[in-house]
Design a protein around this motif. Sequence first.
Motif, PDB file in Angstrom:
ATOM      1  N   THR A  54     -59.013 -28.286  53.034  1.00 23.65           N
ATOM      2  CA  THR A  54     -58.061 -27.879  52.006  1.00 23.65           C
ATOM      3  C   THR A  54     -56.647 -27.978  52.552  1.00 23.65           C
ATOM      4  O   THR A  54     -56.424 -27.884  53.754  1.00 23.65           O
ATOM      5  N   GLY A  55     -55.710 -28.146  51.643  1.00 24.21           N
ATOM      6  CA  GLY A  55     -54.306 -28.120  52.017  1.00 24.21           C
ATOM      7  C   GLY A  55     -53.828 -26.680  52.132  1.00 24.21           C
ATOM      8  O   GLY A  55     -54.587 -25.743  51.879  1.00 24.21           O
ATOM      9  N   PRO A  56     -52.560 -26.476  52.483  1.00 26.57           N
ATOM     10  CA  PRO A  56     -52.042 -25.115  52.668  1.00 26.57           C
ATOM     11  C   PRO A  56     -51.860 -24.351  51.362  1.00 26.57           C
ATOM     12  O   PRO A  56     -51.795 -23.134  51.357  1.00 26.57           O
ATOM     13  N   GLY A  57     -51.738 -25.029  50.233  1.00 29.28           N
ATOM     14  CA  GLY A  57     -51.569 -24.352  48.954  1.00 29.28           C
ATOM     15  C   GLY A  57     -50.340 -24.846  48.212  1.00 29.28           C
ATOM     16  O   GLY A  57     -49.770 -25.889  48.522  1.00 29.28           O
ATOM     17  N   TYR A  58     -49.930 -24.064  47.238  1.00 33.02           N
ATOM     18  CA  TYR A  58     -48.775 -24.408  46.417  1.00 33.02           C
ATOM     19  C   TYR A  58     -47.495 -24.020  47.150  1.00 33.02           C
ATOM     20  O   TYR A  58     -47.352 -22.877  47.574  1.00 33.02           O
ATOM     21  N   PRO A  59     -46.541 -24.947  47.287  1.00 35.64           N
ATOM     22  CA  PRO A  59     -45.284 -24.579  47.957  1.00 35.64           C
ATOM     23  C   PRO A  59     -44.478 -23.590  47.116  1.00 35.64           C
ATOM     24  O   PRO A  59     -44.413 -23.702  45.903  1.00 35.64           O
ATOM     25  N   ALA A  73     -33.303 -23.270  59.852  1.00 38.60           N
ATOM     26  CA  ALA A  73     -34.077 -23.843  58.753  1.00 38.60           C
ATOM     27  C   ALA A  73     -35.333 -23.006  58.585  1.00 38.60           C
ATOM     28  O   ALA A  73     -36.098 -22.844  59.529  1.00 38.60           O
ATOM     29  N   SER A  74     -35.510 -22.446  57.407  1.00 38.54           N
ATOM     30  CA  SER A  74     -36.682 -21.608  57.187  1.00 38.54           C
ATOM     31  C   SER A  74     -37.932 -22.479  57.042  1.00 38.54           C
ATOM     32  O   SER A  74     -37.867 -23.594  56.535  1.00 38.54           O
ATOM     33  N   GLN A  75     -39.045 -21.937  57.519  1.00 39.54           N
ATOM     34  CA  GLN A  75     -40.322 -22.634  57.405  1.00 39.54           C
ATOM     35  C   GLN A  75     -40.796 -22.567  55.954  1.00 39.54           C
ATOM     36  O   GLN A  75     -40.603 -21.551  55.288  1.00 39.54           O
ATOM     37  N   PRO A  76     -41.402 -23.629  55.467  1.00 39.18           N
ATOM     38  CA  PRO A  76     -41.909 -23.581  54.088  1.00 39.18           C
ATOM     39  C   PRO A  76     -43.009 -22.539  53.958  1.00 39.18           C
ATOM     40  O   PRO A  76     -43.766 -22.303  54.892  1.00 39.18           O
ATOM     41  N   LYS A  77     -43.072 -21.916  52.801  1.00 38.31           N
ATOM     42  CA  LYS A  77     -44.099 -20.918  52.524  1.00 38.31           C
ATOM     43  C   LYS A  77     -45.008 -21.461  51.432  1.00 38.31           C
ATOM     44  O   LYS A  77     -44.565 -22.209  50.569  1.00 38.31           O
ATOM     45  N   PHE A  78     -46.281 -21.059  51.494  1.00 41.93           N
ATOM     46  CA  PHE A  78     -47.257 -21.563  50.542  1.00 41.93           C
ATOM     47  C   PHE A  78     -48.050 -20.417  49.944  1.00 41.93           C
ATOM     48  O   PHE A  78     -48.343 -19.435  50.621  1.00 41.93           O
ATOM     49  N   MET A  79     -48.409 -20.551  48.679  1.00 40.97           N
ATOM     50  CA  MET A  79     -49.325 -19.623  48.033  1.00 40.97           C
ATOM     51  C   MET A  79     -50.722 -20.216  48.191  1.00 40.97           C
ATOM     52  O   MET A  79     -50.966 -21.363  47.795  1.00 40.97           O
ATOM     53  N   GLY A  80     -51.623 -19.483  48.793  1.00 33.76           N
ATOM     54  CA  GLY A  80     -52.965 -19.976  49.067  1.00 33.76           C
ATOM     55  C   GLY A  80     -53.756 -20.315  47.818  1.00 33.76           C
ATOM     56  O   GLY A  80     -53.399 -19.951  46.699  1.00 33.76           O
ATOM     57  N   MET A  81     -54.854 -21.021  48.025  1.00 33.45           N
ATOM     58  CA  MET A  81     -55.715 -21.452  46.930  1.00 33.45           C
ATOM     59  C   MET A  81     -57.048 -20.707  46.994  1.00 33.45           C
ATOM     60  O   MET A  81     -57.415 -20.157  48.024  1.00 33.45           O
ATOM     61  N   GLN A  82     -57.784 -20.735  45.900  1.00 29.66           N
ATOM     62  CA  GLN A  82     -59.103 -20.118  45.871  1.00 29.66           C
ATOM     63  C   GLN A  82     -60.138 -20.962  46.601  1.00 29.66           C
ATOM     64  O   GLN A  82     -61.093 -20.427  47.134  1.00 29.66           O
TER      65      GLN A  82
END
Length: 125
Positions: A54-59, A73-82
């Motif tokens: 799986t990928g990291p989720g929704y950016p 530079a802030s690191q990208p954040k991701f919302m996880g997936m089910q």
Amino acid sequence: MIQEYLNSVDKFIIIGDRVLIKPREMETHMKSGLVLPATVKEKEEIQSGYIIKTGPGYPIPSQDIDEPWKETASQPKFMGMQAEEGDLAIFLKSRAHEIEFENEKFLIVPHAAILMLVRDDHELE
């Protein structure tokens, strides 16, 4: 050395909200007890397969206001997936992209195209 690197599915990095699926032949009766109607097999609009990666989720867009003179530079954040590795996914076939690697077929599917997941170790809370 490079050939070993190229021959490993474990080295695949799935991007964003996508999953890598190993497709399986559509059956009308699944081990989990789920019965799919004959119309599903005829139309072949949906397909099933096991999630390999799986990928990291929704950016998520950054809420920080960065000033031009700042060097941080802030690191990208991701919302996880089910979806998780090992899940059986039932998904829309039309949204899948097929790739072949070492004579095996894999599908890259966006998380939004997954209709249902079957997970053996799912516990109800």
